[in-house]
Design a protein around this motif. Structure first.
Motif: not given
Length: 251
Positions: A78-81, A83-85, A116-122, A225-228
């Motif tokens: 569910g894109a959980l991680h 989304d946290g990034l 930017i982070a999500i694009v680079m991650d993928i 820390l948080t859940g994200d």
């Protein structure tokens, strides 16, 4: 229901979008005990990704197979991680102070740094997966989420909550040395059986170092820390573990 079955299903329900239509006990103690099963959840997620990869590899190209393997992992969780990034990068690079950072991280809207982070991650995951599976074993697809889920347990153990409330507090500050040890043993056993001792050691060393660095950086930004941050650490560990895995076969 056996308490360990309950806690495993709770972790599976919490970290994936695969339906578990059962009423489960979900107290803080259940999350603490259930954390030992996170590598098993990672094994299932990775197994699904591996099956998707092998299916597409047989009928398309290696690159397309890698894309769909990464996409399937995002969909299953569910894109959980991811989304946290994204939330973490939006908050951390706003330079507004702890309270404002946490407020931005809770905002459901996506900002420039998150994008930017999500694009680079993928991109990094797809390219690393395509390269590593071409020159070594495709079983790395399964091993990566196993070690990254262990890193969530380890980060929750070494870190402290940045907020008094939040879903992340079900894990952060709620772990024990026994839970971390059992989780580590399960993760190590799975990876060792699939990829051997050298890869297992390299993955654990990488995951521990990255997790400690993330924890230190988080303390400097929001004092905890948080859940994200748990999700962000999951993604960062996955990337670096794959890069180290590639380096092992390049040396």
């Amino acid at each position: 229901m056996n308490k360990y079955v309950n806690d495993f299903l709770l972790m599976f329900q919490f970290l994936t979008r695969i339906p578990v239509n059962i009423s489960l006990k979900c107290e803080k103690e259940n999350f603490k005990r259930g954390a030992i099963f996170l590598p098993l959840v990672g094994f299932i997620v990775g197994g699904i990704q591996w099956l998707i990869y092998m299916l597409f590899f047989k009928v398309t190209s290696l690159g397309i197979a890698a894309i769909f393997a990464v996409l399937s992992g995002i969909l299953v969780t569910g894109a959980l991680h991811v989304d946290g990034l994204g939330d973490t990068c939006d908050g951390f690079y706003a330079f507004k102070g702890k309270d404002r950072i946490i407020e931005i991280m809770k905002d459901s809207r996506i900002g420039t740094f998150a994008c930017i982070a999500i694009v680079m991650d993928i991109m990094l995951k797809v390219n690393s997966l395509a390269y590593s599976s071409q020159y070594s074993s495709a079983l790395i697809i399964i091993a990566v989420p196993v070690i990254s889920k262990f890193s969530i347990v380890f980060l929750s153990f070494v870190g402290k909550p940045a907020k008094s409330t939040g879903s992340g507090n079900l894990f952060v500050g709620n772990m024990s040395g026994i839970v971390v040890s059992i989780s580590a043993f399960i993760a190590a056993a799975i990876i060792y059986i699939m990829l051997g001792l050298k890869v297992t050691a390299a993955m654990f060393i990488t995951a521990v170092i990255i997790t400690l660095l993330v924890n230190k950086y988080s303390e400097s930004k929001i004092n905890g820390l948080t859940g994200d941050l748990l999700g962000a650490n999951n993604e960062i560990v996955e990337i670096f573990v794959m890069l180290v895995y590639i380096a092992l076969y390049k040396i």
